[in-house]
Design a protein around this motif. Structure first.
Motif, PDB file in Angstrom:
ATOM      1  N   GLY A 180       9.885 -22.763   6.737  1.00  0.00           N
ATOM      2  CA  GLY A 180       8.699 -23.312   6.638  1.00  0.00           C
ATOM      3  C   GLY A 180       7.514 -22.705   7.124  1.00  0.00           C
ATOM      4  N   THR A 181       7.442 -21.616   7.744  1.00  0.00           N
ATOM      5  CA  THR A 181       6.501 -20.662   8.338  1.00  0.00           C
ATOM      6  C   THR A 181       6.162 -19.792   7.326  1.00  0.00           C
ATOM      7  OG1 THR A 181       6.890 -20.966  10.844  1.00  0.00           O
ATOM      8  CG2 THR A 181       5.695 -18.887  10.121  1.00  0.00           C
ATOM      9  N   ALA A 182       7.515 -19.176   6.645  1.00  0.00           N
ATOM     10  CA  ALA A 182       7.342 -17.987   5.587  1.00  0.00           C
ATOM     11  C   ALA A 182       6.629 -18.475   4.386  1.00  0.00           C
ATOM     12  CB  ALA A 182       8.798 -17.654   5.388  1.00  0.00           C
ATOM     13  N   VAL A 183       7.105 -19.890   3.868  1.00  0.00           N
ATOM     14  CA  VAL A 183       6.334 -20.177   2.735  1.00  0.00           C
ATOM     15  C   VAL A 183       5.074 -20.783   3.044  1.00  0.00           C
ATOM     16  CG1 VAL A 183       8.616 -20.896   1.688  1.00  0.00           C
ATOM     17  CG2 VAL A 183       7.288 -22.723   2.950  1.00  0.00           C
ATOM     18  N   SER A 184       4.726 -21.007   4.097  1.00  0.00           N
ATOM     19  CA  SER A 184       3.152 -21.311   4.448  1.00  0.00           C
ATOM     20  C   SER A 184       2.546 -20.234   4.326  1.00  0.00           C
ATOM     21  CB  SER A 184       3.054 -22.301   5.733  1.00  0.00           C
ATOM     22  OG  SER A 184       3.890 -23.232   5.735  1.00  0.00           O
ATOM     23  N   SER A 244      10.678 -31.254   7.845  1.00  0.00           N
ATOM     24  CA  SER A 244       9.517 -30.384   7.823  1.00  0.00           C
ATOM     25  C   SER A 244       9.367 -29.349   6.926  1.00  0.00           C
ATOM     26  CB  SER A 244       8.829 -30.240   9.333  1.00  0.00           C
ATOM     27  OG  SER A 244       8.677 -31.570  10.080  1.00  0.00           O
ATOM     28  N   GLY A 245      10.701 -28.384   7.212  1.00  0.00           N
ATOM     29  CA  GLY A 245      10.801 -27.348   6.424  1.00  0.00           C
ATOM     30  C   GLY A 245      10.870 -27.553   5.167  1.00  0.00           C
ATOM     31  N   ALA A 246      11.529 -28.559   4.601  1.00  0.00           N
ATOM     32  CA  ALA A 246      11.704 -29.068   3.331  1.00  0.00           C
ATOM     33  C   ALA A 246      10.319 -29.455   2.710  1.00  0.00           C
ATOM     34  CB  ALA A 246      12.627 -30.332   3.127  1.00  0.00           C
ATOM     35  N   MET A 247       9.647 -30.171   3.337  1.00  0.00           N
ATOM     36  CA  MET A 247       8.236 -30.803   3.170  1.00  0.00           C
ATOM     37  C   MET A 247       7.102 -29.407   3.132  1.00  0.00           C
ATOM     38  SD  MET A 247       7.965 -34.071   2.920  1.00  0.00           S
ATOM     39  CE  MET A 247       6.448 -34.668   3.892  1.00  0.00           C
ATOM     40  N   ALA A 248       7.378 -28.615   3.727  1.00  0.00           N
ATOM     41  CA  ALA A 248       6.708 -27.108   3.958  1.00  0.00           C
ATOM     42  C   ALA A 248       6.942 -26.541   2.605  1.00  0.00           C
ATOM     43  CB  ALA A 248       6.774 -26.519   5.113  1.00  0.00           C
ATOM     44  N   MET A 302      11.537 -31.615  -2.707  1.00  0.00           N
ATOM     45  CA  MET A 302      11.357 -32.917  -2.162  1.00  0.00           C
ATOM     46  C   MET A 302      12.931 -33.656  -2.288  1.00  0.00           C
ATOM     47  SD  MET A 302       7.850 -34.520  -3.862  1.00  0.00           S
ATOM     48  CE  MET A 302       7.875 -33.563  -5.353  1.00  0.00           C
ATOM     49  N   GLY A 303      13.666 -33.081  -3.260  1.00  0.00           N
ATOM     50  CA  GLY A 303      14.942 -33.811  -3.058  1.00  0.00           C
ATOM     51  C   GLY A 303      15.631 -33.476  -2.135  1.00  0.00           C
ATOM     52  N   VAL A 304      15.566 -32.184  -1.410  1.00  0.00           N
ATOM     53  CA  VAL A 304      16.179 -31.810  -0.101  1.00  0.00           C
ATOM     54  C   VAL A 304      15.710 -32.877   1.089  1.00  0.00           C
ATOM     55  CG1 VAL A 304      16.567 -30.251   1.592  1.00  0.00           C
ATOM     56  CG2 VAL A 304      16.782 -29.552  -0.915  1.00  0.00           C
ATOM     57  N   ALA A 305      14.386 -33.232   0.762  1.00  0.00           N
ATOM     58  CA  ALA A 305      13.888 -34.088   1.870  1.00  0.00           C
ATOM     59  C   ALA A 305      14.280 -35.439   1.671  1.00  0.00           C
ATOM     60  CB  ALA A 305      12.226 -33.912   1.723  1.00  0.00           C
ATOM     61  N   VAL A 306      14.491 -35.814   0.598  1.00  0.00           N
ATOM     62  CA  VAL A 306      15.108 -37.127   0.293  1.00  0.00           C
ATOM     63  C   VAL A 306      16.566 -37.219   0.967  1.00  0.00           C
ATOM     64  CG1 VAL A 306      15.967 -38.888  -1.355  1.00  0.00           C
ATOM     65  CG2 VAL A 306      13.610 -37.818  -1.640  1.00  0.00           C
ATOM     66  N   LEU A 307      17.223 -36.221   0.663  1.00  0.00           N
ATOM     67  CA  LEU A 307      18.448 -35.815   1.120  1.00  0.00           C
ATOM     68  C   LEU A 307      18.865 -35.683   2.748  1.00  0.00           C
ATOM     69  CD1 LEU A 307      21.341 -36.219  -0.088  1.00  0.00           C
ATOM     70  CD2 LEU A 307      21.322 -33.663  -0.494  1.00  0.00           C
ATOM     71  N   THR A 308      17.611 -35.479   3.463  1.00  0.00           N
ATOM     72  CA  THR A 308      17.350 -35.296   4.737  1.00  0.00           C
ATOM     73  C   THR A 308      17.053 -36.724   5.731  1.00  0.00           C
ATOM     74  OG1 THR A 308      16.693 -32.726   4.537  1.00  0.00           O
ATOM     75  CG2 THR A 308      16.320 -33.951   6.667  1.00  0.00           C
ATOM     76  N   PHE A 358       2.023 -30.005  10.448  1.00  0.00           N
ATOM     77  CA  PHE A 358       1.782 -28.649  10.889  1.00  0.00           C
ATOM     78  C   PHE A 358       1.772 -27.510  10.119  1.00  0.00           C
ATOM     79  CE2 PHE A 358       2.295 -31.150  14.768  1.00  0.00           C
ATOM     80  CZ  PHE A 358       1.368 -30.462  15.657  1.00  0.00           C
ATOM     81  N   PRO A 359       2.641 -27.316   8.755  1.00  0.00           N
ATOM     82  CA  PRO A 359       2.281 -26.480   8.025  1.00  0.00           C
ATOM     83  C   PRO A 359       1.093 -26.408   7.154  1.00  0.00           C
ATOM     84  CG  PRO A 359       4.325 -27.295   7.738  1.00  0.00           C
ATOM     85  CD  PRO A 359       3.755 -28.323   8.685  1.00  0.00           C
ATOM     86  N   ALA A 360       0.440 -27.602   7.106  1.00  0.00           N
ATOM     87  CA  ALA A 360      -1.176 -27.669   6.544  1.00  0.00           C
ATOM     88  C   ALA A 360      -1.985 -27.243   7.476  1.00  0.00           C
ATOM     89  CB  ALA A 360      -1.284 -29.324   5.982  1.00  0.00           C
ATOM     90  N   LEU A 361      -1.780 -27.825   8.708  1.00  0.00           N
ATOM     91  CA  LEU A 361      -2.719 -27.069   9.900  1.00  0.00           C
ATOM     92  C   LEU A 361      -2.684 -25.477  10.200  1.00  0.00           C
ATOM     93  CD1 LEU A 361      -1.987 -30.058  12.630  1.00  0.00           C
ATOM     94  CD2 LEU A 361      -4.027 -29.921  10.872  1.00  0.00           C
ATOM     95  N   GLY A 362      -1.283 -25.220   9.828  1.00  0.00           N
ATOM     96  CA  GLY A 362      -1.129 -23.913   9.895  1.00  0.00           C
ATOM     97  C   GLY A 362      -1.969 -23.106   8.835  1.00  0.00           C
ATOM     98  N   ILE A 363      -1.935 -23.445   7.699  1.00  0.00           N
ATOM     99  CA  ILE A 363      -2.517 -23.040   6.602  1.00  0.00           C
ATOM    100  C   ILE A 363      -4.228 -22.762   6.650  1.00  0.00           C
ATOM    101  CG2 ILE A 363      -3.183 -23.025   4.179  1.00  0.00           C
ATOM    102  CD1 ILE A 363      -0.186 -24.118   3.702  1.00  0.00           C
ATOM    103  N   LEU A 364      -4.555 -23.779   7.391  1.00  0.00           N
ATOM    104  CA  LEU A 364      -6.224 -24.392   7.508  1.00  0.00           C
ATOM    105  C   LEU A 364      -6.497 -23.453   8.691  1.00  0.00           C
ATOM    106  CD1 LEU A 364      -6.630 -27.880   6.791  1.00  0.00           C
ATOM    107  CD2 LEU A 364      -7.253 -25.908   5.487  1.00  0.00           C
ATOM    108  N   GLY A 365      -5.809 -23.345   9.726  1.00  0.00           N
ATOM    109  CA  GLY A 365      -6.030 -22.317  10.797  1.00  0.00           C
ATOM    110  C   GLY A 365      -5.905 -20.962  10.541  1.00  0.00           C
TER     111      GLY A 365
END
Length: 601
Positions: free
Chosen positions: A118-122, A162-166, A196-202, A355-362
């Motif tokens: 999640g950190t890397a893709v952000s 959260s990793g999948a959503m990021a 999103m498929g992984v998120a649904v499966l999570t 938090f990934p969105a906050l990290g990008i804006l930060g």
């Protein structure tokens, strides 16, 4: 012959040629060393504390039973059907067990990898839209945010989701960049749909409902309906269903009761009611958001400014409205925060996906911040660390959550150390700012925050070790045999069965296994009388009881104490070798917390 220093002074070009290459004021080797240091701290601490209940022990044990049974479709916990959550997180944990063995760090590997990915893709998305410097800063913000780094070291589904959503957010941002070719855009959008498929499966429908809510709100604000044409929805939906649907189809085919329980009870009732007794005021998540982003709160004005000034926006090539990446990140954070604030069920981990969105804006805010603004942020954290250090003795006075005060006294030392590390990190950041510039300062500050909050988490072992029951494993393991019943009398112990590699048989109170117990009633004992009969006349067995339950039941049937701690007593219905020695060890039991009387079970 002229001195070497004189020759270098006379030939400045020689200095540039021979000097070590530098990146943003730091040696070129520094980024690799920084990544290595963060990785060692991130992954190297996974096994330094024992699992906590209920979540960590629950998901560790489900994955262990999944691997042991070889059934990757019907999820079971303590042998009973458990359909509260989909299997992706448990699948990954079971794979970790298969590759590396069963243990604490293996149980947490999935969440640590999810946080790292999640950190890397952000970082990648921020760098694409706002420049490499903003991308690096975004990664540092995320790594140093306590809610993100603690969640990445705590075995729950929240970080895996959260990793999948990021990945979904970052893929969407990368796909919508105006310089992206149609072929590349298609690939990134398909990656978004797959995530999103992984998120649904999570964690179920939130994996598609939350990104859908964000997209609707974003287009409502910007009136950018052309964005919907760039989503590659037909192929994307097909891919998402291909990722998520096979398991749902298989589990429903094998277990007809699954669909109603999962979609009605675990989705609709959980969100719209307080059926799970996880209530909270509408502002429940506000202090969690503030605390979870505490080291970077000073960036908030710059984050708002990045949104209002449409940071990263480039003029559209055609008639379409230009995509606004900063606004998309802001809508992502606000929509998810608002969605869970309105829910009837609330737990701290629910807002980790913001938090990934906050990290990008930060990262954008840090890349454009003035030096004096950064200095104010660091000095404020220095002051907060000092306040926390002065207040840390208060921890030693606690006696709550049925936890003995002696354990809090041990943890107070770790809390003080964590606050001292916050102060030291802030002081080091000020020194680095003067000597090496802002990038070095932010890097040192972020690493220091990760170290401080990791220390606070690791120090919780002072409480968590005894809570996990790990000290009972050796004596109980010498008595318990494979296939022997292990009863949980009026209590669902989430951690000790994992360490014993032996599932519980519930007695009198099914707890969160009520659904599974109703489906397979022969796999549990619904009353104390049924347990006492099995204890007297059934096979050899071991039981876990609260100290109060032991005091009540040991007066009615013979119970041989194997081991005990402040929250549980392990007993057998047969004499065993070394029993006299065990009796001497437990003859003076510790003070016990209040427990639910058996009469109420």
């Amino acid at each position: 012959m002229p001195h070497r220093s004189d020759r270098l002074a006379a030939e400045p070009g020689l200095i540039a040629t021979r000097a070590a290459p530098r990146v943003d004021g730091m040696p070129a080797l520094a980024p690799a060393l920084v990544v290595l240091a963060f990785a060692l701290l991130w992954f190297g601490t996974l096994g330094m504390r024992h699992l906590l209940g209920p979540d960590e022990g629950r998901y560790a044990e489900i994955a262990r039973e999944m691997l042991s049974r070889g059934d990757w479709v019907t999820i079971r916990y303590d042998g009973l059907k458990y359909f509260e959550k989909p299997p992706f997180h448990m699948w990954m944990t079971a794979v970790s067990y298969a590759l590396f063995g069963i243990g604490d760090w293996q149980a947490r590997l999935c969440v640590a990898l999810s946080g790292a990915v999640g950190t890397a893709v952000s970082m990648l998305a921020a760098a694409r839209w706002f420049g490499a410097r903003a991308g690096l800063m975004a990664g540092l913000v995320l790594a140093g945010a306590p809610m993100w780094n603690i969640a990445a070291h705590f075995n729950t589904l929240d970080m895996t989701l959260s990793g999948a959503m990021a990945c979904a957010l970052a893929s969407l941002l990368l796909a919508q960049h105006p310089a992206t070719t149609p072929a590349v855009r298609r690939r990134w959008m398909l990656a978004c749909w797959a995530a999103m498929g992984v998120a649904v499966l999570t964690k179920g429908l939130v994996g598609v409902a939350l990104p859908g809510l964000v997209l609707v709100l974003y287009t409502a604000v910007t009136r950018d309906l052309a964005l919907w044409r760039r989503l590659h929805a037909p192929a994307g939906i097909a891919l998402m269903l291909l990722v998520a649907m096979p398991w749902y189809w298989l589990v429903a085919r094998r277990n007809p009761e699954f669909l109603r329980f999962f979609f009605i009870h675990e989705h609709w009732h959980r969100y719209t009611s307080t059926v799970h007794a996880r209530t909270g005021a509408p502002w429940y998540f506000v202090p969690l958001l503030v605390g979870g982003f505490l080291p970077w709160l000073g960036l908030l004005p710059g984050m708002v400014h990045a949104v209002t000034r449409r940071a990263g926006v480039a003029p559209a090539a055609g008639p379409d409205t230009p995509f606004q990446p900063a606004l998309m990140a802001a809508v992502w954070a606000l929509a998810i925060f608002g969605f869970f604030s309105l829910s009837g069920s609330k737990l701290p981990g629910y807002i980790v996906p913001v938090f990934p969105a906050l990290g990008i804006l930060g990262g954008v805010a840090l890349a454009h911040a003035q030096e004096h603004a950064w200095t104010r942020q660091v000095r404020a954290m220095l002051a907060l660390g000092a306040i926390g250090l002065l207040a840390s003795p208060v921890v030693a006075t606690l006696d709550a959550n049925n936890t003995p005060n002696a354990l809090y006294r041990h943890y107070a030392i770790w809390a003080a150390l964590a606050c001292a590390l916050v102060m030291a990190s802030a002081a080091a950041a000020l020194w680095l700012l003067r000597r090496h510039g802002r990038m070095a300062s932010v890097t040192g500050y972020a690493f220091g925050m990760l170290l401080a909050f990791s220390t606070a988490l690791l120090g919780h072992e002072a409480i968590g070790r005894s809570a996990s029951g790990i000290d009972l494993v050796a004596p109980v393991g010498r008595v318990l045999r494979p296939g022997m019943p292990l009863y949980g009398v009026g209590m669902l112990d989430h951690t000790l069965p994992f360490y014993l590699r032996h599932p519980l048989t519930m007695v009198a109170q099914a707890d969160e296994l009520a659904f599974g117990a109703a489906q397979e009633p022969q796999k549990w004992l619904p009353t104390i009388d049924a347990f006492l009969d099995a204890w007297r006349h059934g096979p050899r067995a071991v039981a876990l009881l609260s100290p109060q339950a032991y005091a009540e039941l040991s007066a009615r049937v013979p119970m041989h104490v194997i081991a005990r701690d402040w929250r549980r007593v392990a007993v057998s219905n047969f004499a065993f070798a070394g029993e006299l020695a065990t009796r001497r060890l437990v003859s003076a039991p510790p003070a016990t917390p209040a427990a639910t009387p058996l009469a109420t079970l």
